[in-house]
Design an enzyme around this catalytic site. Sequence first.
Site, PDB file in Angstrom:
ATOM      1  N   ASP A 101       9.929  -0.944   4.967  1.00 41.53           N
ATOM      2  CA  ASP A 101       8.952  -1.476   4.030  1.00 41.53           C
ATOM      3  C   ASP A 101       9.686  -2.467   3.137  1.00 41.53           C
ATOM      4  OD1 ASP A 101       6.321  -1.231   2.582  1.00 41.53           O
ATOM      5  OD2 ASP A 101       6.317   0.667   3.689  1.00 41.53           O
ATOM      6  N   ASP A 208       4.902  -5.371   1.852  1.00 41.76           N
ATOM      7  CA  ASP A 208       3.967  -4.834   0.866  1.00 41.76           C
ATOM      8  C   ASP A 208       3.275  -5.972   0.114  1.00 41.76           C
ATOM      9  OD1 ASP A 208       3.271  -2.201  -0.391  1.00 41.76           O
ATOM     10  OD2 ASP A 208       3.974  -3.197  -2.198  1.00 41.76           O
ATOM     11  N   GLU A 266       0.839  -6.928   4.423  1.00 42.45           N
ATOM     12  CA  GLU A 266      -0.351  -6.288   3.880  1.00 42.45           C
ATOM     13  C   GLU A 266      -1.179  -7.368   3.196  1.00 42.45           C
ATOM     14  OE1 GLU A 266      -0.958  -2.204   1.403  1.00 42.45           O
ATOM     15  OE2 GLU A 266       0.346  -3.731   0.640  1.00 42.45           O
ATOM     16  N   HIS A 341      -0.458   5.511   4.602  1.00 43.10           N
ATOM     17  CA  HIS A 341      -0.132   6.407   3.483  1.00 43.10           C
ATOM     18  C   HIS A 341      -1.018   6.176   2.256  1.00 43.10           C
ATOM     19  CE1 HIS A 341       1.670   2.617   2.631  1.00 43.10           C
ATOM     20  NE2 HIS A 341       1.891   2.995   1.385  1.00 43.10           N
ATOM     21  N   ASP A 342      -1.898   5.182   2.300  1.00 45.83           N
ATOM     22  CA  ASP A 342      -2.777   4.893   1.155  1.00 45.83           C
ATOM     23  C   ASP A 342      -4.208   5.344   1.412  1.00 45.83           C
ATOM     24  OD1 ASP A 342      -0.744   3.606  -0.261  1.00 45.83           O
ATOM     25  OD2 ASP A 342      -1.267   1.627   0.530  1.00 45.83           O
TER      26      ASP A 342
HETATM   27  O1  TEU Z   1      -0.508  -1.133  -1.530  1.00 44.87           O
HETATM   28  C1  TEU Z   1      -1.051  -2.351  -1.937  1.00 44.87           C
HETATM   29  C2  TEU Z   1      -2.458  -2.397  -2.189  1.00 44.87           C
HETATM   30  O2  TEU Z   1      -3.051  -3.463  -2.114  1.00 44.87           O
HETATM   31  C3  TEU Z   1      -3.137  -1.188  -2.728  1.00 44.87           C
HETATM   32  O3  TEU Z   1      -4.086  -1.620  -3.637  1.00 44.87           O
HETATM   33  C4  TEU Z   1      -3.826  -0.437  -1.721  1.00 44.87           C
HETATM   34  O4  TEU Z   1      -4.913  -1.199  -1.309  1.00 44.87           O
HETATM   35  C5  TEU Z   1      -4.275   0.826  -2.391  1.00 44.87           C
HETATM   36  O5  TEU Z   1      -3.175   1.683  -2.410  1.00 44.87           O
HETATM   37  C6  TEU Z   1      -5.385   1.488  -1.664  1.00 44.87           C
HETATM   38  O6  TEU Z   1      -5.844   2.512  -2.462  1.00 44.87           O
HETATM   39  C7  TEU Z   1       0.881  -1.133  -1.412  1.00 44.87           C
HETATM   40  C8  TEU Z   1       1.392   0.198  -0.926  1.00 44.87           C
HETATM   41  O7  TEU Z   1       0.918   0.442   0.353  1.00 44.87           O
HETATM   42  C9  TEU Z   1       1.021   1.255  -1.921  1.00 44.87           C
HETATM   43  O8  TEU Z   1       1.411   2.539  -1.490  1.00 44.87           O
HETATM   44  C10 TEU Z   1       1.687   0.908  -3.229  1.00 44.87           C
HETATM   45  O9  TEU Z   1       1.262   1.803  -4.211  1.00 44.87           O
HETATM   46  C11 TEU Z   1       1.386  -0.502  -3.667  1.00 44.87           C
HETATM   47  O10 TEU Z   1       1.521  -1.454  -2.620  1.00 44.87           O
HETATM   48  C12 TEU Z   1       2.344  -0.935  -4.745  1.00 44.87           C
HETATM   49  O11 TEU Z   1       3.596  -1.228  -4.194  1.00 44.87           O
END
Ligand code: TEU
Length: 576
Positions: A101, A208, A266, A341-342
Amino acid sequence: MTVSEPIWWKDGVVYQIYPASYKDSNNDGLGDIPGIVSKIDYIKDLGVDIVWLSPHYDSPQHDMGYDIRDYESVYAPYGTVADVETLIEACHSRGMRLIFDLVINHTSDEHKWFEESRSSKDNPKRDWYIWRPAKYAADGTRMPPNNWRSIFSGSAWEWDEQTQEYYLHLFAKQQPDLNWENPATRRALYDSAMEFWLKKGVDGFRIDTVNMYSKGTEYPDAPIIDSGIYEQPASGLFCNGPRMHEFLREMNTTVLSKYDTMTVGELPHTPDPAHVLRYIGSGDKQLDMVFQFDIVDLGGGKTHKYEMEPWTLPEMKRVVEKWQTFIHNTDGWTTAFCENHDQGRSISRFASDAPRWRERSAKLLAIMMSAMTGTLFVYQGQEIGMINAPKDWPIEEYKDIESINYYNSVAKRTNNDSKALDRVMKSIQVLGRDHARLPMQWDDSPYAGFTSRKEGAWMRTHDDYPTLNVASQQKNPASVLNFWKRMLRTRKEYRELFIHGMFEVFDVENEHTFVFAKKFKGDTAVVVLNFGEDQREFKRPDVGGGKWELLVGNVEGTDGTVDKLEGYEGRIYLVN
Ligand code: TEU
């Protein structure tokens, strides 16, 4: 009929590992790198080609490692740089690749760069982050520079007493945004976050929030869409800023072009396919592919993700169609995923996690995903059909900053109104990021074989692990795990159709079944999926050809001749 030589990052299956929750090797309740190494043959055996490791870097862990204190060292409870080198070697020696990442929109507020930056207004690193003076209301009240809302609730600006200015943090206040306008900052990121690991053999990056580096320099107020509160969602203003493409070109020329890498960025809040294509065209080298989030945003609220709204199957079909077909007749490439993971677990969100249906649902989604064009991403635990945390878990079991901050902000805003809080809780039960972060369920020993620590894992283990775990599924030929393995083999066997084929959807407005075709030159496959408990008929689309032959299905004993699907049944036919 062949597609030109397979390109590893197109044909490869990616498996995402969340280090905190994969496997604990030293009994401290937290997953670690040696734990992952101990499972490497399991991963290989699944049919994985590329492992994506979520952040393993040194971090105070306010956002599970997406707040990095030092790019060049490893979070001590996860292991050491030497352990990571062992992991790289363990993947490579088995013919797998490993990507990391890359979190370079922001660092931790404990990164030494930020500590210098905040130390004084004339520190040489002051300009490495985004500092702005306060605004003042008519009555003299100090106000942040604009009304942007942090993605994790509250203002996106934090006041710094010592130097009497605000700094920007699109995420938590412990995650200050870097100033990409400064060439020295960019150079330092290329060296520290990228080359340091590329030289050790890592094969690329999941990048990210890749479209937030350029935010312009004006910082205007966001339009008001959430009335009654000062802070407003501002993604339209901080995503895809004016220098985004220039920065990514520079990253390629300066760093990535020297290595055989893959990049997957992303790309939130970018609904226009023509715009997405600008990031991934192979002529103008920026990114190999991106994650576009429409599918996992289904059900999220308009004012906030955790103000859940109903979604329909036709909506899902339209977003799948949009992001499957936008690369047709272009040189761009796409991705296929429905978990990370989100996100809440896909079975609980898109199908049914009721005991009677969960296995069938897991296989239905495995069929759908394995038939999709693009690089396929599978998230740890998806291969055994892990589901969301039980609904009777109280808010105290949830750990994620996004859920907790939003819950607390609603509590504050409504003076603990139980109806408002119930509504948020219902959303978190479906969409919360913690569901994907529950410990991996390896076997039926205490804490699912994830840890041997007496007090258990850092996060509560799912109540269902005694029946839903890797060990029991390995023994059962009809398990979700063995089904996924079979689907990944099938995907590769028919790589032209499934990985590279043209996608076509039928009967979009049908609210129960999802029918689509994949075509490559003269070959056709038709995928039929029933997204409900009731038996449904489906109509065979006219795709030319005559003979329909059942290639795979998730209901045992079906020969595919009857055009009726059982609850959550899915099939793939080859049509000749
Ligand atoms: O997520 C980026 C992001 O755009 C988030 O708003 C995502 O859409 C959200 O977590 C959904 O609920 C990335 C990572 O994947 C996330 O785990 C991190 O918290 C975030 O960046 C900050 O680095």
